[in-house]
Each structure stands twice: as C-alpha cells, then as structure tokens.
Design an enzyme around this catalytic site. Structure first.
Site, mmCIF file in Angstrom:
data_model
loop_
_atom_site.group_PDB
_atom_site.id
_atom_site.type_symbol
_atom_site.label_atom_id
_atom_site.label_comp_id
_atom_site.label_asym_id
_atom_site.label_seq_id
_atom_site.Cartn_x
_atom_site.Cartn_y
_atom_site.Cartn_z
ATOM 1 N N ARG A 71 0.788 -1.020 -0.117
ATOM 2 C CA ARG A 71 0.119 -0.526 -0.263
ATOM 3 C C ARG A 71 0.970 0.977 0.384
ATOM 4 O O ARG A 71 1.695 2.011 0.751
ATOM 5 C CB ARG A 71 -1.095 0.283 1.184
ATOM 6 C CG ARG A 71 -1.130 1.103 1.463
ATOM 7 C CD ARG A 71 -2.789 1.274 0.375
ATOM 8 N NE ARG A 71 -3.734 0.395 0.949
ATOM 9 C CZ ARG A 71 -4.913 0.273 -0.251
ATOM 10 N NH1 ARG A 71 -4.544 0.915 -1.230
ATOM 11 N NH2 ARG A 71 -5.557 -0.833 0.029
ATOM 12 N N ASP A 123 -12.290 10.615 -6.411
ATOM 13 C CA ASP A 123 -11.501 9.029 -7.438
ATOM 14 C C ASP A 123 -11.599 9.289 -8.917
ATOM 15 O O ASP A 123 -13.120 8.666 -9.121
ATOM 16 C CB ASP A 123 -12.936 8.031 -6.561
ATOM 17 C CG ASP A 123 -11.501 6.844 -7.589
ATOM 18 O OD1 ASP A 123 -11.576 5.600 -6.352
ATOM 19 O OD2 ASP A 123 -11.112 6.805 -8.564
ATOM 20 N N GLU A 169 -1.690 9.473 -11.040
ATOM 21 C CA GLU A 169 -1.605 8.350 -11.471
ATOM 22 C C GLU A 169 -1.902 8.465 -13.242
ATOM 23 O O GLU A 169 -2.549 8.534 -13.387
ATOM 24 C CB GLU A 169 -2.721 7.387 -11.054
ATOM 25 C CG GLU A 169 -2.683 7.386 -9.816
ATOM 26 C CD GLU A 169 -3.549 6.324 -9.160
ATOM 27 O OE1 GLU A 169 -3.757 5.288 -9.824
ATOM 28 O OE2 GLU A 169 -4.569 6.319 -7.525
ATOM 29 N N HIS A 200 -0.038 3.981 -10.395
ATOM 30 C CA HIS A 200 -0.304 4.783 -9.054
ATOM 31 C C HIS A 200 0.370 5.196 -8.481
ATOM 32 O O HIS A 200 0.568 4.749 -7.339
ATOM 33 C CB HIS A 200 -1.223 3.305 -8.836
ATOM 34 C CG HIS A 200 -1.887 2.839 -7.743
ATOM 35 N ND1 HIS A 200 -2.452 3.960 -6.694
ATOM 36 C CD2 HIS A 200 -2.936 2.415 -7.227
ATOM 37 C CE1 HIS A 200 -3.222 3.763 -6.207
ATOM 38 N NE2 HIS A 200 -3.514 2.757 -6.532
ATOM 39 N N GLN A 259 -8.346 -6.331 -9.259
ATOM 40 C CA GLN A 259 -8.847 -4.683 -8.829
ATOM 41 C C GLN A 259 -6.860 -3.982 -9.572
ATOM 42 O O GLN A 259 -6.369 -4.688 -8.732
ATOM 43 C CB GLN A 259 -9.011 -3.741 -7.784
ATOM 44 C CG GLN A 259 -8.383 -2.646 -7.455
ATOM 45 C CD GLN A 259 -9.776 -1.817 -6.370
ATOM 46 O OE1 GLN A 259 -10.722 -1.944 -7.234
ATOM 47 N NE2 GLN A 259 -8.960 -1.277 -5.869
ATOM 48 N N ARG A 280 1.397 -6.096 -9.823
ATOM 49 C CA ARG A 280 1.895 -5.812 -8.226
ATOM 50 C C ARG A 280 2.052 -6.584 -6.978
ATOM 51 O O ARG A 280 1.946 -6.275 -6.587
ATOM 52 C CB ARG A 280 0.757 -4.304 -8.386
ATOM 53 C CG ARG A 280 -0.942 -4.422 -7.878
ATOM 54 C CD ARG A 280 -1.482 -3.367 -7.402
ATOM 55 N NE ARG A 280 -2.977 -4.428 -6.605
ATOM 56 C CZ ARG A 280 -3.364 -3.411 -5.850
ATOM 57 N NH1 ARG A 280 -2.848 -2.356 -5.287
ATOM 58 N NH2 ARG A 280 -4.139 -3.836 -5.921
HETATM 59 O O1 LIG Z 1 -6.847 -0.389 -2.908
HETATM 60 P P1 LIG Z 1 -6.839 -0.461 -4.387
HETATM 61 O O2 LIG Z 1 -6.530 -1.488 -4.648
HETATM 62 O O3 LIG Z 1 -4.792 -0.488 -4.291
HETATM 63 O O4 LIG Z 1 -6.735 0.383 -5.012
HETATM 64 C C1 LIG Z 1 -7.014 1.950 -4.560
HETATM 65 C C2 LIG Z 1 -7.638 3.142 -5.163
HETATM 66 O O5 LIG Z 1 -6.144 2.822 -6.670
HETATM 67 C C3 LIG Z 1 -7.511 4.195 -7.647
HETATM 68 O O6 LIG Z 1 -6.181 4.109 -8.278
HETATM 69 C C4 LIG Z 1 -8.710 4.516 -8.008
HETATM 70 O O7 LIG Z 1 -9.109 5.085 -8.505
HETATM 71 C C5 LIG Z 1 -9.349 3.832 -7.009
HETATM 72 O O8 LIG Z 1 -10.585 2.538 -7.429
HETATM 73 C C6 LIG Z 1 -9.237 2.610 -5.766
HETATM 74 O O9 LIG Z 1 -10.472 2.478 -4.596
#
Ligand SMILES: O=P(O)(O)OC[C@H]1O[C@@H](O)[C@H](O)[C@@H](O)[C@@H]1O
Length: 327
Positions: free
Chosen positions: A80, A226, A285, A181, A98, A103
């Site tokens: 994170r 977002d 991002e 990201h 997601q 990653r």
């Molecule tokens: O918790 P993750 O998978 O790293 O994603 C975090 C955020 O990443 C962002 O890039 C997205 O636009 C969000 O929708 C998302 O909640």
C-alpha cells in the site's frame, strides 16, 4: 617526515567506500529490494515484489512518496503505497482482480535488456522484467514481456519507463489498461492543489464512472476524490503549500491521469491504511484507462513517468504553475 597514517580497520575502509549506485539487499521480511543512490542523500528503493518503487528521497533524505505504516510487504496483498504498477487492468475496468496482477508478482532483474537509450549522466538505474506464469495465463491468456526501467537522475528526478511487448505465438492481439499508481507524500491534503487538470473531462469513480467536466481553476481536496481525467496534459503539478514543494508529474504514452484520495470513511475501511493517513497522501496516476492499449504479436508499447520535486513558494506567486506545466 609526515607520520605514517594508522592502518585503517576494514570497517573504516568500508565506511570510506562510496556507496554503490545500485545495491541489492534483502529486507528484514526476507524480501529483496534494490537501492539506487544519487548525489547527496537522493535515493530510490524498489521492491522486487510488485516491481514497486517504495521510496524516493530528495537531497535532504526526505521521503517524497507515501507508504502506509500498515502496508504489507509480502504476497499476496499488494504493498500500500509507493508506485504500484496497475497491469493488465486498471481498477475494475475488466474482469481481473482490481488493478490487475503485476503488482502482486515477483519481478526479476533483467541483466541484458534490449537497448533503451538513457542520458549517459544517469548512472543509477535498474531494469526489471515480468512474464506471465502458468497461473497468470489461466486468468489472462496472453504472453507478454513487461520490462520496467527505474532511473534516478542527477538532480534527484525519478523516471519509470515501461515497455510491454505482445509475445503471443498464436497471432492474437491483446488489450490492456494501465496506470502508475503513484502515492505522493503531502504535508496536509487540505493544503494541496493540483494544477493542469482544470477544464478536463473526467470519469467519476464515486458516481458510477459517469463523465463530467472539471469546473474549478485548480483541484483542491475537501472529501473523497476518485476521478479518471481523460486526455490529460503531459504535465500535472501537485502543489504542497505547507511544504513549499511542487511535484511535477510528466507522462508519455499515457493519455489519462487518475486522482485519488480515499478520505476518512474509505481510509477506515482499508486494513492496510491508517485511519488518518489520508491527510498525508495523494495519488496522481498517469494512466491509460478510457481507451485500452491494443498490441498485435511482436508489437511493443512504451509508457513513461517522470517525477521531480521542486521548491515552490507558491503563496508568494513566485511559482507560476503555468510555467511549471508548460516550461
Ligand atoms: O486498494 P487498491 O486496489 O490499491 O485501489 C486503491 C484505489 O486506486 C485508485 O487508483 C482507484 O481509482 C480507486 O478506485 C481505488 O480504490
């Protein structure tokens, strides 16, 4: 006659050795990371897990990226913070997990990458590579080579260059969405402005991905944001008023730019994110989301992110964001 210098202990000799420009170290958690060292106290750290930049420090050794104090650094959860690579899918724009699986994979160092021109003054850089495993091919049935070069420039600038090649032997093209990201460390989110995205259209992820047009003369933050800004300019500025610091984000090959801050409710809902950490981070991002990238077998795509952190006494009007953005 000058007195002979006392013999140096190995430790003293070691201390005087210049730190290597690129070092591979094992972390306490038993994972491997690479450390790039630049001039003065500039440095970058990259976790082989995720192929993820997890630290970028300036001349003063100040950390410029956000990594949650509750981040996991081991599979299967992604780290994170820092700069996760979202591939072959950004967000929930598809049927994979997601942000795709890149990653969550162990990358390796590519000792013999295909030539990629680099400024000869840049000595601290590393090339990583990711190829799909048998399991990956089950969820995304495409062969690819993803080469990632991470470089620390003379002035402490950080650049990431991705080269993704379709190596399918069955003649099939593939399409993907992508994002760097990038989590920036900021002093106080309520003191931050983003310049360069005003008047742009965006998809609002908290309003069913509906399309809107940005009205403000700059983006400020008072609640969860977002948004996927579409066909965004090649440069975006993040101005941290309190720190008198401006991050300049330059992107190539990536038309869109995502801006994300979870704010308090979402922050509390993430177990690997401190409840109050949303105040000290912002994601901007560079991405390809609205129009997926399609590659035929043998074709290669290149997408580049360049980051710099410049002093900005924005409040005195000395920093003209337009100048920062348009040179
Ligand atoms: O918790 P993750 O998978 O790293 O994603 C975090 C955020 O990443 C962002 O890039 C997205 O636009 C969000 O929708 C998302 O909640």
């Amino acid at each position: 006659m000058a007195a002979a210098a006392a013999p140096q202990s190995p430790q003293q000799q070691q201390q005087q050795q210049p730190s290597p420009l690129v070092e591979r170290v094992k972390t306490a958690a038993g994972l491997e990371k690479l450390v790039l060292r630049g001039q003065r106290n500039c440095s970058v750290e990259i976790s082989l897990y995720g192929g993820q930049v997890t630290s970028w420090k300036n001349d003063y050794g100040e950390e410029l990226l956000f990594v949650s104090s509750k981040a996991n650094f081991k599979p299967p959860k992604p780290i994170r913070g820092g700069i996760p690579i979202c591939f072959p899918q950004f967000g929930t724009h598809g049927n994979l997990e997601q942000h795709g699986f890149a990653r969550n994979r162990l990358w390796t160092v590519d000792d013999n990458p295909p030539p990629l021109p680099i400024n000869p003054a840049i000595k601290a850089f590393v090339d990583l590579i990711l190829k799909p495993s048998e399991d990956d091919l089950k969820v995304w049935p495409h062969s690819f080579e993803f080469r990632l070069r991470i470089a620390l420039g003379q002035g402490g600038d950080l650049s990431l260059t991705s080269r993704i090649r379709n190596t399918n032997t069955d003649g099939r093209p593939f399409s993907y969405t992508f994002a760097y990201h990038t989590h920036f460390s900021v002093s106080d989110i309520s003191e931050v402005r983003v310049e360069g995205l005003e008047t742009m259209d965006y998809l609002d992820n908290i309003k069913g991905k509906e399309r809107f047009t940005e009205q403000g003369d700059a983006i400020v933050f008072e609640s969860e944001v977002d948004k996927v800004y579409l066909a965004a300019p090649s440069k975006v500025a993040i101005i941290d008023h309190e720190k008198k610091r401006t991050f300049v984000v330059t992107k190539e090959g990536l038309p869109d730019a995502v801006v994300w801050n979870p704010w308090d409710k979402k922050a509390k809902a993430m177990q690997d994110f401190g409840d109050a950490e949303y105040k000290h981070m912002l994601c901007v991002e560079p991405a390809a989301v609205e129009k997926p990238i399609t590659l035929k077998p043998g074709e290669e795509w290149k997408g580049r992110l360049a980051l710099s952190a410049v002093p900005s006494s924005y409040c005195s009007g000395q920093l003209d964001p337009q100048r920062v953005l348009h040179g």
